[in-house]
Design a protein around this motif. Structure first.
Motif, PDB file in Angstrom:
ATOM      1  N   UNK A 219      -6.892  36.856  24.962  1.00 16.80           N
ATOM      2  CA  UNK A 219      -8.014  37.013  25.899  1.00 16.80           C
ATOM      3  C   UNK A 219      -8.411  38.469  26.123  1.00 16.80           C
ATOM      4  N   UNK A 220      -7.571  39.414  25.716  1.00 17.58           N
ATOM      5  CA  UNK A 220      -7.867  40.822  25.994  1.00 17.58           C
ATOM      6  C   UNK A 220      -7.045  41.709  25.075  1.00 17.58           C
ATOM      7  N   UNK A 221      -7.426  42.981  25.024  1.00 19.20           N
ATOM      8  CA  UNK A 221      -6.622  43.967  24.302  1.00 19.20           C
ATOM      9  C   UNK A 221      -5.448  44.407  25.172  1.00 19.20           C
ATOM     10  N   UNK A 222      -4.412  44.989  24.590  1.00 16.42           N
ATOM     11  CA  UNK A 222      -3.238  45.393  25.390  1.00 16.42           C
ATOM     12  C   UNK A 222      -3.581  46.318  26.544  1.00 16.42           C
ATOM     13  N   UNK A 223      -4.582  47.181  26.366  1.00 14.25           N
ATOM     14  CA  UNK A 223      -4.915  48.169  27.406  1.00 14.25           C
ATOM     15  C   UNK A 223      -5.906  47.632  28.443  1.00 14.25           C
ATOM     16  N   UNK A 258     -12.065  39.305  33.018  1.00 14.05           N
ATOM     17  CA  UNK A 258     -11.969  38.344  34.110  1.00 14.05           C
ATOM     18  C   UNK A 258     -11.658  36.962  33.531  1.00 14.05           C
ATOM     19  N   UNK A 259     -10.618  36.326  34.075  1.00 13.54           N
ATOM     20  CA  UNK A 259     -10.248  34.970  33.669  1.00 13.54           C
ATOM     21  C   UNK A 259     -10.434  34.033  34.849  1.00 13.54           C
ATOM     22  N   UNK A 286     -16.804  39.301  28.660  1.00 15.00           N
ATOM     23  CA  UNK A 286     -15.708  39.859  29.454  1.00 15.00           C
ATOM     24  C   UNK A 286     -15.315  38.957  30.624  1.00 15.00           C
ATOM     25  N   UNK A 287     -15.990  37.810  30.747  1.00 15.25           N
ATOM     26  CA  UNK A 287     -15.615  36.791  31.729  1.00 15.25           C
ATOM     27  C   UNK A 287     -15.356  35.502  30.964  1.00 15.25           C
ATOM     28  N   UNK A 288     -14.126  35.006  31.039  1.00 12.66           N
ATOM     29  CA  UNK A 288     -13.768  33.813  30.278  1.00 12.66           C
ATOM     30  C   UNK A 288     -13.472  32.654  31.230  1.00 12.66           C
ATOM     31  N   UNK A 301      -0.347  32.593  33.064  1.00 10.71           N
ATOM     32  CA  UNK A 301      -1.539  33.431  33.235  1.00 10.71           C
ATOM     33  C   UNK A 301      -1.300  34.509  34.297  1.00 10.71           C
ATOM     34  N   UNK A 302      -0.618  34.154  35.374  1.00 12.04           N
ATOM     35  CA  UNK A 302      -0.325  35.154  36.393  1.00 12.04           C
ATOM     36  C   UNK A 302       0.500  36.306  35.820  1.00 12.04           C
ATOM     37  N   UNK A 303       1.361  35.999  34.876  1.00 16.82           N
ATOM     38  CA  UNK A 303       2.233  37.039  34.309  1.00 16.82           C
ATOM     39  C   UNK A 303       1.460  38.095  33.528  1.00 16.82           C
ATOM     40  N   UNK A 304       0.278  37.722  33.007  1.00 11.67           N
ATOM     41  CA  UNK A 304      -0.491  38.711  32.238  1.00 11.67           C
ATOM     42  C   UNK A 304      -1.616  39.318  33.077  1.00 11.67           C
ATOM     43  N   UNK A 305      -1.746  38.875  34.338  1.00 12.67           N
ATOM     44  CA  UNK A 305      -2.832  39.373  35.183  1.00 12.67           C
ATOM     45  C   UNK A 305      -2.406  40.632  35.928  1.00 12.67           C
TER      46      UNK A 305
END
Length: 431
Positions: A219-223, A258-259, A286-288, A301-305
């Motif tokens: 869903x996103x790049x590492x940075x 944004x997820x 940028x909004x999924x 999902x919370x772990x990557x937010x």
């Protein structure tokens, strides 16, 4: 009714929802409460609606009967309004309840929302068993705050729920005040017990950092920082404010992603999200929108937010906020309803105000403040970390499952006139 304190308390719980898989907050609450009470040594029986096959689930001290509508009720369903259909299902709950009570008489009958108050009260009268109901939501006046007109038949049932014939448990002090103001129910008849949940899926994970890195890469790049919303896609939830604030955030931090994890539950909600996607089409990269996500996946999902949002126009007491705190994610939420009680602004989270929109009773989220709060945490990772840790501590101090179970047990004890043995030691082991 006086009972020996050495005997486990027995409760019959009636609900239209059981587990988070059915709809959301009510199902989650009943599931967590029933299992928590059982873990504390109580004998719990649950009767709950299911659209599927009749099923009996058994765990230690807990029996759950999932009951589908009868063929006769299904045959007339098309002729009934939603409310009348629910009321008709109560007749079937009464039949099942009579059988359960004949097998093992409960000390208390506990119903949830207006949906099962008819059957619970009828069973209470027939068998002279005390009854209590939990209020998770109020249609009047809150639905008008997001431009939805409450169903007159539903309001009729709510008025019956709050007629004073049975005590009420509700999930926040704000709800207690609102029930009192709207229906005049005496404050001493309204008990507050906050929602809680088993936090294990959000605090413990078998997955490696590499697994989370791979998940984020989808869903996103590492940075790229991630801002997460979980919950229903509904006007109540401040969804339009998420899009409007995202536009402001992305103008200054274009790498933010944004997820939104949640499903629509009505034509109105589907139309709303369609219109928002058209209005903010340039942002959709940028909004999924992830759709409805099961709770185990929500924990991932919370772990990557980096930030969690709960910008509801009104919220009795949201599980989504507790899930963010359990995951040690900094929470930004509106200061309305129970949300204003979950966190201390500036310490364990950030509050965003709600304003009247100038159109009757409608209210709206302060979009600029919502965007500013996100930028403040994105630009100050150390502050975000401190707020996240403080929020996690507050969860365990105020909103643990142990607190919810003891709060309900206290009300059971009061209305049943019985001494309940202190469940503290069992709760420490079970919760």
């Amino acid at each position: 009714m006086n009972t020996s304190p050495s005997r486990p308390l027995k409760a019959l719980i009636l609900s239209m929802e059981y587990t988070p898989n059915v709809s959301g907050g009510v199902g989650t609450y009943v599931y967590e409460l029933a299992r928590g009470l059982a873990g504390a040594g109580c004998q719990i029986t649950v009767l709950a609606y299911t659209p599927g096959q009749a099923t009996v689930l058994r765990e230690p001290n807990l029996t759950v009967h999932l009951i589908p509508p009868s063929r006769a009720l299904l045959a007339q369903a098309a002729k009934l309004s939603l409310v009348r259909g629910v009321c008709a299902f109560n007749d079937e709950l009464i039949l099942h309840g009579r059988r359960c009570i004949a097998e093992e008489r409960p000390d208390v009958i506990h119903f949830h929302q207006w949906h099962t108050h008819l059957s619970a009260r009828q069973l209470g009268r027939e068998f002279d068993i005390p009854v209590v109901g939990t209020s998770h939501h109020l249609s009047d006046p809150t639905e008008r705050w997001w431009a939805q007109e409450p169903d007159p038949e539903m309001l009729e049932q709510e008025r019956s729920f709050y007629d004073g014939s049975t005590p009420v448990i509700t999930v926040a002090q704000a709800m207690r005040r609102l029930i009192h103001q709207t229906y005049g129910l005496a404050l001493e008849k309204i008990h507050v017990t906050y929602c809680a949940l088993d936090v294990t899926p959000f605090t413990q994970t078998p997955h490696s950092p590499e697994t989370f890195a791979r998940l984020k890469a989808t869903v996103a790049r590492p940075e790229d920082p991630i801002v997460l919303y979980t919950g229903r896609i509904h006007p109540q939830k401040g969804i339009s404010a998420i899009f409007a604030a995202a536009e402001r955030v992305l103008a200054k931090r274009p790498n933010v992603r944004f997820l939104l994890a949640g499903g629509t539950d009505s034509r109105q909600s589907t139309q709303m999200i369609h219109e928002l996607c058209q209005r903010y089409a340039p942002l959709l990269g940028r909004i999924k929108l992830l759709g409805k996500v099961p709770r185990p996946q929500l924990a991932l999902l919370h772990r990557i937010a980096d930030i969690a949002l709960v910008p509801s126009i009104f919220e009795p007491f949201p599980y989504t906020a507790l899930e963010a705190l359990a995951s040690s994610r900094p929470l930004i939420c509106t200061n309305t309803g129970g949300l204003g009680e979950v966190i201390e602004d500036g310490q364990s989270g950030l509050h965003v105000p709600i304003h009247r929109s100038g159109q009757g009773e409608q209210r709206e989220v302060d979009v600029e403040r919502l965007a500013d709060a996100q930028l403040a945490l994105l630009n100050d990772p150390e502050r975000a970390r401190r707020i996240a840790l403080a929020g996690n501590r507050r969860l365990f101090e105020r909103f643990s499952l142990k607190h919810m179970v003891i709060g309900n047990l206290d009300v059971y004890r009061q209305i049943a006139g019985m001494a309940v043995a202190n469940p503290q030691s069992q709760l420490e082991a079970a919760v």
